[in-house]
Design a protein around this motif. Structure first.
Motif, short mmCIF file in Angstrom:
data_model
loop_
_atom_site.label_atom_id
_atom_site.label_comp_id
_atom_site.label_asym_id
_atom_site.label_seq_id
_atom_site.Cartn_x
_atom_site.Cartn_y
_atom_site.Cartn_z
N LEU A 1 31.50 -5.38 42.11
CA LEU A 1 31.00 -6.65 42.65
C LEU A 1 32.17 -7.46 43.17
O LEU A 1 33.16 -7.67 42.47
CB LEU A 1 30.25 -7.45 41.57
CG LEU A 1 28.74 -7.22 41.57
CD1 LEU A 1 28.42 -5.79 41.19
CD2 LEU A 1 28.05 -8.19 40.65
N LEU A 2 32.01 -7.89 44.41
CA LEU A 2 33.12 -8.48 45.14
C LEU A 2 32.62 -9.69 45.91
O LEU A 2 31.48 -9.69 46.38
CB LEU A 2 33.64 -7.39 46.11
CG LEU A 2 34.78 -7.68 47.04
CD1 LEU A 2 36.03 -8.04 46.27
CD2 LEU A 2 35.04 -6.45 47.91
N GLY A 3 33.48 -10.68 46.07
CA GLY A 3 33.08 -11.82 46.88
C GLY A 3 34.13 -12.91 46.81
O GLY A 3 35.06 -12.84 46.01
N ARG A 4 33.99 -13.93 47.67
CA ARG A 4 34.91 -15.06 47.61
C ARG A 4 34.76 -15.77 46.27
O ARG A 4 33.69 -15.74 45.67
CB ARG A 4 34.62 -16.04 48.75
CG ARG A 4 34.99 -15.51 50.12
CD ARG A 4 34.33 -16.31 51.22
NE ARG A 4 34.85 -17.67 51.28
CZ ARG A 4 34.13 -18.75 51.04
NH1 ARG A 4 32.87 -18.67 50.72
NH2 ARG A 4 34.69 -19.93 51.14
N SER A 5 35.83 -16.40 45.87
CA SER A 5 35.79 -17.19 44.64
C SER A 5 34.66 -18.21 44.75
O SER A 5 34.43 -18.78 45.81
CB SER A 5 37.10 -17.92 44.44
OG SER A 5 38.15 -17.00 44.38
N ASN A 6 33.96 -18.39 43.66
CA ASN A 6 32.90 -19.39 43.57
C ASN A 6 31.58 -18.98 44.24
O ASN A 6 30.67 -19.80 44.40
CB ASN A 6 33.38 -20.72 44.18
CG ASN A 6 32.93 -21.89 43.35
OD1 ASN A 6 32.79 -21.76 42.13
ND2 ASN A 6 32.68 -23.01 43.98
N VAL A 7 31.50 -17.72 44.66
CA VAL A 7 30.30 -17.26 45.35
C VAL A 7 29.09 -17.14 44.40
O VAL A 7 27.94 -17.10 44.83
CB VAL A 7 30.58 -15.91 46.06
CG1 VAL A 7 30.73 -14.77 45.07
CG2 VAL A 7 29.51 -15.58 47.09
#
Ligand code: GDP
Length: 202
Positions: free
Chosen positions: A27-33
């Motif tokens: 699981l990956l994404g911008r911080s705070n997503v």
């Protein structure tokens, strides 16, 4: 359906990990997503992944074992605002090493905040994963914050610009919308049958 989930380990450097051959979904994404919130919602655990309102502190891969069958890998958040002007994705070294070297990675679930379509680092992440031959689904998070039409427009944009995407989920950890569907998808492990990273050597 429930997912049995246990925290296994945190890794701060590639090479510190002695993983077995079980398949991995990252699981990956911008911080705070909303990544931690979604992990907790999927596993129906209040605090399995640590949520916080201060983005981008820790650079760790957090491994959770699910149903004794596969790993869910919680990756560091990438590019917070600063990186938004570049068209290149700026990974943490750990993330890059993991994505390039993991032999067991089968699928990335890329989380994108449904309120903010078209963020350059998100678009760049999709392209980077495609170039690396890593299958990618998107979860549009915080779907409770926007109208149906906006979600549909965001989804259409993604499908048009990134036909390589294997699928798109709409999720809200707040209301639970889309969480059951995503949980079923993860639990069914169809994703584990496809070899990711066909080109990597180590
Ligand atoms: P992470 O940094 O990606 O792990 O994000 P968190 O899970 O810590 O969430 C960041 C912030 O977004 C927190 O204030 C959460 O309460 C909020 N948040 C997460 N998911 C949702 C959601 O589905 N809906 C709404 N409205 N807020 C959310």
């Amino acid at each position: 359906m429930k997912l049995k989930a246990e925290f296994v380990t945190s890794v701060s450097r590639w090479g510190d990990l002695r993983a077995d051959a079980r398949p991995e979904i990252a699981l990956l994404g911008r911080s705070n997503v909303g990544k931690s919130s979604l992990i907790n919602a999927l596993t129906e655990r209040r605090n399995l992944a640590k949520t916080s309102s201060t983005p981008g502190k820790t650079q760790l891969l957090n491994y959770f074992i699910i149903d004794d069958a596969f790993y869910l890998v919680d990756m560091p958040g990438y590019g917070y605002a600063r990186a938004a002007k570049t068209s290149r994705i700026e990974w943490a070294k750990l993330s890059q090493d993991y994505l390039k070297k993991s032999e067991n990675l089968r699928l990335v679930l890329l989380l994108i905040d449904s309120r903010h379509p078209g963020i350059v680092s998100d678009e760049a992440a999709i392209d980077w994963l495609a170039d690396a031959g890593i299958p990618c689904y998107v979860a549009l998070t915080k779907i409770d914050k926007i109208k149906q039409q906006e979600a549909a427009a965001h989804e259409k944009h993604l499908r048009q610009h990134h036909p390589v995407l294997a699928g798109i989920f709409r999720t809200s950890s707040e209301t639970g919308r889309g969480v059951r569907e995503l949980r079923s998808f993860v639990a069914a492990q169809e994703w584990a049958k496809v070899e990711a990273n066909p080109s990597h050597t180590s």
